[in-house]
Design an enzyme around this catalytic site. Structure first.
Site, mmCIF file in Angstrom:
data_model
loop_
_atom_site.group_PDB
_atom_site.id
_atom_site.type_symbol
_atom_site.label_atom_id
_atom_site.label_comp_id
_atom_site.label_asym_id
_atom_site.label_seq_id
_atom_site.Cartn_x
_atom_site.Cartn_y
_atom_site.Cartn_z
ATOM 1 N N GLU A 364 0.818 -1.230 0.000
ATOM 2 C CA GLU A 364 0.000 0.000 0.000
ATOM 3 C C GLU A 364 0.840 1.263 0.000
ATOM 4 O OE1 GLU A 364 -3.493 0.025 2.211
ATOM 5 O OE2 GLU A 364 -3.980 -2.020 1.640
ATOM 6 N N SER A 366 5.066 1.818 -0.628
ATOM 7 C CA SER A 366 6.260 1.420 0.134
ATOM 8 C C SER A 366 6.771 2.566 1.010
ATOM 9 C CB SER A 366 7.367 1.003 -0.829
ATOM 10 O OG SER A 366 7.822 2.141 -1.520
ATOM 11 N N ASN A 368 9.517 4.114 0.801
ATOM 12 C CA ASN A 368 10.056 5.210 -0.030
ATOM 13 C C ASN A 368 8.949 6.078 -0.616
ATOM 14 O OD1 ASN A 368 12.634 4.421 0.416
ATOM 15 N ND2 ASN A 368 13.073 3.701 -1.662
HETATM 16 C C1 LIG Z 1 1.998 -10.185 0.439
HETATM 17 C C2 LIG Z 1 1.609 -9.078 -0.460
HETATM 18 C C3 LIG Z 1 0.268 -8.766 -0.610
HETATM 19 C C4 LIG Z 1 -0.135 -7.755 -1.489
HETATM 20 N N1 LIG Z 1 -1.465 -7.533 -1.692
HETATM 21 C C5 LIG Z 1 -1.858 -6.698 -2.691
HETATM 22 C C6 LIG Z 1 -3.231 -6.620 -3.057
HETATM 23 O O1 LIG Z 1 -4.112 -7.249 -2.446
HETATM 24 N N2 LIG Z 1 -3.570 -5.830 -4.108
HETATM 25 C C7 LIG Z 1 -2.637 -5.131 -4.818
HETATM 26 O O2 LIG Z 1 -3.028 -4.440 -5.774
HETATM 27 N N3 LIG Z 1 -1.321 -5.177 -4.487
HETATM 28 C C8 LIG Z 1 -0.911 -5.952 -3.454
HETATM 29 N N4 LIG Z 1 0.422 -6.037 -3.111
HETATM 30 C C9 LIG Z 1 1.388 -5.278 -3.888
HETATM 31 C C10 LIG Z 1 2.076 -4.175 -3.103
HETATM 32 O O3 LIG Z 1 1.224 -3.090 -2.928
HETATM 33 C C11 LIG Z 1 3.344 -3.847 -3.888
HETATM 34 O O4 LIG Z 1 4.256 -4.905 -3.609
HETATM 35 C C12 LIG Z 1 3.912 -2.505 -3.550
HETATM 36 O O5 LIG Z 1 3.094 -1.484 -4.068
HETATM 37 C C13 LIG Z 1 5.333 -2.348 -4.134
HETATM 38 O O6 LIG Z 1 5.357 -2.714 -5.484
HETATM 39 P P1 LIG Z 1 6.451 -3.741 -6.013
HETATM 40 O O7 LIG Z 1 6.497 -4.906 -5.124
HETATM 41 O O8 LIG Z 1 6.193 -3.958 -7.452
HETATM 42 O O9 LIG Z 1 7.832 -2.965 -5.789
HETATM 43 P P2 LIG Z 1 8.497 -1.933 -6.804
HETATM 44 O O10 LIG Z 1 7.525 -0.898 -7.216
HETATM 45 O O11 LIG Z 1 9.190 -2.718 -7.853
HETATM 46 O O12 LIG Z 1 9.583 -1.259 -5.847
HETATM 47 C C14 LIG Z 1 10.789 -1.945 -5.481
HETATM 48 C C15 LIG Z 1 11.590 -1.037 -4.537
HETATM 49 O O13 LIG Z 1 11.903 0.207 -5.229
HETATM 50 C C16 LIG Z 1 11.445 1.306 -4.467
HETATM 51 N N5 LIG Z 1 10.950 2.364 -5.369
HETATM 52 C C17 LIG Z 1 10.077 2.219 -6.398
HETATM 53 N N6 LIG Z 1 9.828 3.428 -6.966
HETATM 54 C C18 LIG Z 1 10.539 4.347 -6.260
HETATM 55 C C19 LIG Z 1 10.705 5.759 -6.351
HETATM 56 N N7 LIG Z 1 10.033 6.486 -7.235
HETATM 57 N N8 LIG Z 1 11.547 6.364 -5.471
HETATM 58 C C20 LIG Z 1 12.210 5.641 -4.532
HETATM 59 N N9 LIG Z 1 12.101 4.295 -4.403
HETATM 60 C C21 LIG Z 1 11.272 3.664 -5.244
HETATM 61 C C22 LIG Z 1 10.309 0.773 -3.594
HETATM 62 O O14 LIG Z 1 10.176 1.551 -2.412
HETATM 63 C C23 LIG Z 1 10.807 -0.638 -3.280
HETATM 64 O O15 LIG Z 1 11.682 -0.578 -2.195
HETATM 65 C C24 LIG Z 1 0.847 -7.006 -2.192
HETATM 66 C C25 LIG Z 1 2.197 -7.295 -2.006
HETATM 67 C C26 LIG Z 1 2.593 -8.307 -1.167
HETATM 68 C C27 LIG Z 1 4.053 -8.605 -1.031
#
Ligand SMILES: Cc1cc2nc3c(=O)[nH]c(=O)nc-3n(C[C@H](O)[C@H](O)[C@H](O)COP(=O)(O)OP(=O)(O)OC[C@H]3O[C@@H](n4cnc5c(N)ncnc54)[C@H](O)[C@@H]3O)c2cc1C
Length: 400
Positions: A364, A366, A368
């Site tokens: 929801e 991260s 960052n």
């Molecule tokens: C167990 C679990 C349940 C979940 N449930 C749901 C759900 O029900 N519905 C749903 O829609 N999603 C869900 N999610 C998704 C969750 O919201 C995402 O994992 C989250 O938004 C981060 O996206 P990502 O994992 O693709 O990381 P990425 O976006 O790939 O980010 C990777 C890293 O890069 C950093 N980063 C990315 N962009 C920037 C920036 N602009 N500046 C600085 N740092 C940055 C992030 O902080 C993170 O540390 C779930 C995730 C998990 C693990």
């Protein structure tokens, strides 16, 4: 603001605590080991009015309000972070979003069953291209064909999708319009063209059913559009705004579980002729956890209190989500350190605490992404509350 909890808040805490200790604690390990989805527990939580805390009675809600919801989510998560995870889809991101944006027909059809725990919901926003840039990376496409939208695409990390009855799905209806080209849909899982595959997450206990979702010529009736075409991004942000109440509450509950486990171990474990709690470097960990958890709890309650006043709280949701998730992350690392090698033993829940703490920092928005939102607001560049995301319905529990 009165920072003493009312008698009602204390009673609700007692009710949630006793439910968690009687109905969840004795069963949860077996459910996790057998990968048995806790549908019966979810139903009971619905019947208790836990998920319906912020919903009007006429839609099956218990009208307890946001502060009570935070207290309930905290107490349930103290006993089981896995069961605590159901609060988002069963209470905030799915039914509350339908309540805020849906037609009367949509609200009546979906809300009572979701908050009653009869139907399981899921929230399908994140795609493989990156959750932190949900709008920019969205490839899922919905094209209107007569009275139905035809959807093709893929979602990832959609919690509960494989066991869900209904969900919210976000897709591009106008790929050239950026954020304004996204629309939101209420979808049902009993139609052809949709497949949910569990992503194995044993570190979380396997009950969150986090899934990949594949949509192939999946048809959605036009009446299942939520809000207007092009409002999907606003709707998703509004959903996260309210979801960011339960994430900090769940973080506080889990951090409290870390502290309680740490205190117990400090009093039991004797090394070098002393209980480890007698060592000052261990005491520093306990002191930091104690104070930080209390600070995270207060920030969470402040955000809930302002929601009970009907205020727009994007800023406060972000403050509390960011801080509480950092606190539980540090608390989980502290208890991991205190347990020494035993932290890795399946007999103890310490590994799971760390995994959930990591999820709370990532999900929801991260850490960052919260830092960016909070800093841009503090610098005066982008007022966090500029979208004025107020809720639509008033409740008996509202504070005026
Ligand atoms: C167990 C679990 C349940 C979940 N449930 C749901 C759900 O029900 N519905 C749903 O829609 N999603 C869900 N999610 C998704 C969750 O919201 C995402 O994992 C989250 O938004 C981060 O996206 P990502 O994992 O693709 O990381 P990425 O976006 O790939 O980010 C990777 C890293 O890069 C950093 N980063 C990315 N962009 C920037 C920036 N602009 N500046 C600085 N740092 C940055 C992030 O902080 C993170 O540390 C779930 C995730 C998990 C693990």
């Amino acid at each position: 603001m009165n920072i003493d909890l009312s008698e009602e808040n204390k009673l609700i805490r007692q009710l949630a605590k006793s439910f968690a200790e009687k109905e969840i604690l004795p069963k949860i390990k077996e459910y996790e080991q057998k990968r048995r989805f806790p549908r019966d527990i979810i139903r009971k939580m619905g019947e208790q009015g836990f998920y319906g805390a912020c919903f009007p009675e006429k839609y099956g809600g218990s009208e307890l309000g946001f502060l009570n919801l935070a207290i309930i989510a905290e107490e349930i998560s103290r006993v089981s972070a896995s069961i605590g995870s159901t609060f988002n889809a069963q209470s905030m991101t799915v039914p509350f979003t339908i309540l805020n944006w849906g037609t009367e027909v949509q609200i009546e059809k979906y809300v009572p069953k979701l908050i009653g725990g009869e139907w399981i919901g899921f929230f399908g926003l994140t795609e493989p291209g990156g959750g932190s840039d949900a709008a920019g990376s969205m490839k899922t496409r919905a094209i209107l064909d007569g009275n139905e939208y035809v959807v093709n695409g893929q979602k990832v990390f959609a919690s509960y999708a494989s066991v869900a009855d209904v969900g919210l799905l976000f897709a591009k209806t106008d790929p050239d319009a950026g954020h304004k080209g996204i629309s939101a849909f209420i979808i049902q899982m009993d139609r052809p063209g949709i497949e949910a595959k569990d992503i194995s997450m044993s570190s979380l206990g396997n009950l969150t059913k986090t899934c990949e979702l594949f949509l192939t010529d999946y048809r959605i009736p036009k009446e299942n559009l939520l809000g207007n075409e092009g409002e999907g991004f606003k709707i998703a942000m509004n959903a996260l705004d309210y979801g960011r109440l339960t994430i900090p509450a769940r973080s506080v509950g889990l951090a409290q579980a870390c502290l309680e486990a740490a205190i117990q171990y400090c009093n039991e474990r004797v090394v070098g002729g002393h209980k480890i709690g007698e060592y000052q470097m261990i005491q520093k960990l306990i002191a930091d956890m104690t104070v930080e958890i209390e600070a995270a709890r207060l920030l969470t309650y402040k955000s809930a209190y302002l929601k009970d006043k009907g205020a727009a709280t994007t800023r406060e949701s972000s403050h509390s989500k960011y801080f509480a998730a950092e606190v539980v992350w540090r608390a989980a690392q502290a208890v991991y350190e205190i347990y020494g090698g035993y932290a890795l033993a399946d007999e103890y829940p310490i590994n799971q605490y760390l995994a959930y703490a990591g999820l709370f920092r990532t999900g929801e928005g991260s850490a960052n992404i919260q830092r960016i939102l909070i800093a841009e607001d503090a610098l005066g560049w982008k007022d966090a509350n500029r979208h004025n995301m107020k809720r639509r319905f008033s409740l008996k529990s509202d504070i005026f």
